[in-house]
Design an enzyme around this catalytic site. Structure first.
Site, PDB file in Angstrom:
ATOM      1  N   THR A  57       0.843  -1.204   0.000  1.00 16.63           N
ATOM      2  CA  THR A  57       0.000   0.000   0.000  1.00 16.63           C
ATOM      3  C   THR A  57       0.874   1.249   0.000  1.00 16.63           C
ATOM      4  OG1 THR A  57      -1.782  -1.153   1.169  1.00 16.63           O
ATOM      5  CG2 THR A  57      -1.731   1.250   1.374  1.00 16.63           C
ATOM      6  N   SER A  91       2.027   5.196  -2.197  1.00 13.02           N
ATOM      7  CA  SER A  91       2.204   5.830  -3.517  1.00 13.02           C
ATOM      8  C   SER A  91       3.345   5.218  -4.315  1.00 13.02           C
ATOM      9  CB  SER A  91       2.442   7.332  -3.328  1.00 13.02           C
ATOM     10  OG  SER A  91       3.614   7.541  -2.547  1.00 13.02           O
ATOM     11  N   GLY A  99       6.103  -0.401  -0.021  1.00 13.62           N
ATOM     12  CA  GLY A  99       6.910   0.778   0.303  1.00 13.62           C
ATOM     13  C   GLY A  99       7.336   0.749   1.765  1.00 13.62           C
ATOM     14  N   GLY A 150       2.844   4.260   7.512  1.00 11.63           N
ATOM     15  CA  GLY A 150       2.426   5.637   7.206  1.00 11.63           C
ATOM     16  C   GLY A 150       1.018   5.681   6.629  1.00 11.63           C
ATOM     17  N   GLY A 151       0.680   4.570   5.923  1.00 16.80           N
ATOM     18  CA  GLY A 151      -0.656   4.485   5.321  1.00 16.80           C
ATOM     19  C   GLY A 151      -1.643   3.692   6.170  1.00 16.80           C
ATOM     20  N   GLU A 185       0.014  -5.631   5.587  1.00 15.95           N
ATOM     21  CA  GLU A 185       1.291  -5.629   4.862  1.00 15.95           C
ATOM     22  C   GLU A 185       2.272  -6.611   5.478  1.00 15.95           C
ATOM     23  OE1 GLU A 185       2.224  -1.473   5.199  1.00 15.95           O
ATOM     24  OE2 GLU A 185       1.467  -1.026   3.194  1.00 15.95           O
TER      25      GLU A 185
HETATM   26  O1  DER Z   1       1.976   2.389   5.071  1.00 14.55           O
HETATM   27  C1  DER Z   1       2.970   1.881   4.548  1.00 14.55           C
HETATM   28  O2  DER Z   1       3.727   1.085   5.123  1.00 14.55           O
HETATM   29  C2  DER Z   1       3.325   2.330   3.172  1.00 14.55           C
HETATM   30  O3  DER Z   1       4.068   1.346   2.526  1.00 14.55           O
HETATM   31  C3  DER Z   1       4.067   3.638   3.309  1.00 14.55           C
HETATM   32  O4  DER Z   1       4.846   3.625   4.413  1.00 14.55           O
HETATM   33  C4  DER Z   1       4.901   3.976   2.107  1.00 14.55           C
HETATM   34  O5  DER Z   1       4.122   4.870   1.436  1.00 14.55           O
HETATM   35  P1  DER Z   1       4.709   5.742   0.243  1.00 14.55           P
HETATM   36  O6  DER Z   1       5.202   4.751  -0.788  1.00 14.55           O
HETATM   37  O7  DER Z   1       3.495   6.501  -0.220  1.00 14.55           O
HETATM   38  O8  DER Z   1       5.786   6.594   0.804  1.00 14.55           O
END
Ligand code: DER
Length: 225
Positions: A28, A30, A85, A99-100, A106
């Site tokens: 999950t 960007s 990510g 972060g998401g 995940e």
């Molecule tokens: O939530 C998560 O672990 C996502 O992978 C995040 O941390 C990475 O998000 P980004 O690719 O939008 O920076």
């Protein structure tokens, strides 16, 4: 969101690691969104024959839009590789994710894969992990978790929603507490302590990363294993 050449380079590189017959964990965020869209292009244009397991409503919507066939862990419990990510990673490839607010699924998906590839960019590389650790918490246990995190020297903050009054509610119906610990010199030790707190569903310290693909603005990718 505006295009990031770094994230795009990393995301598309990771999609090139996938071959027909693979079952792929789709993270999950960007950066991995580029991977999912590239996999959709390869399915359409190269007849790539894969199935994916998503880690959030967001990655599910992106995968469906991209045309990546989906399966579940119930049908496909063992995955060839997971791609996702991260918020930050250190020189031992320990990573902080969440972060998401999707880090629980995940971690389940990445631990179900034979290989776990993180797609990232130079800004997230650190000698020592130092960003806040996202922690998914059962609402029933919030007060005990906050107390326990403070006793560990953390600074816990309940994650507030931006387009909803009140706290973020995860895809699993739980709260997220973001907890800063300053420099995390021993992520493994902290991970163990966090996992032992009753009410913690999952924390965002990942110790199972096999390689990190770092995208650069010029389109090149550096892989750390
Ligand atoms: O939530 C998560 O672990 C996502 O992978 C995040 O941390 C990475 O998000 P980004 O690719 O939008 O920076």
């Amino acid at each position: 969101a505006k295009e990031s050449p770094e994230k795009k380079a990393a995301g598309i590189y990771a999609a090139s690691l996938v071959k027909s017959g693979d079952a792929v964990g789709l993270g999950t965020g960007s950066t991995v969104a580029y991977t999912i869209k590239e996999l959709g292009r390869r399915v359409r244009e190269e007849n790539l024959d894969i199935v994916g397991v998503v880690t959030s409503y967001q990655s599910e919507a992106i995968a469906i839009e991209a045309g990546v066939p989906l399966t579940s862990l119930a049908e496909t419990p063992r995955l060839t590789l997971a791609i996702d990510g991260a918020d930050q990673f250190d020189e031992n490839l320990f990573a902080i994710k969440g972060g998401g607010a999707a880090h629980t699924r995940e971690k389940i998906v990445s631990m179900s894969a034979d290989r776990f590839v993180v797609v990232s960019d130079p800004a997230k590389k650190a000698k020592t992990l130092s960003v806040f650790v996202p922690i998914e918490v059962m609402p029933f246990g919030k007060e005990l978790v906050v107390k326990s995190l403070k006793e560990l020297g953390g600074d816990p903050v309940l994650r507030a929603a931006s387009k909803k009054d009140g706290p973020v509610i995860t895809d699993n119906g739980n709260f997220v507490i973001d907890c800063a610990f300053g420099e995390i010199k021993n992520p493994a030790a902290l991970a163990t302590k966090l996992s032992q707190i009753p009410g913690v569903v999952e924390h965002g310290i990942f110790m199972n990363v096999d390689e990190v693909a770092i995208g650069n603005a010029d389109g090149t990718v550096v892989v750390i294993k």
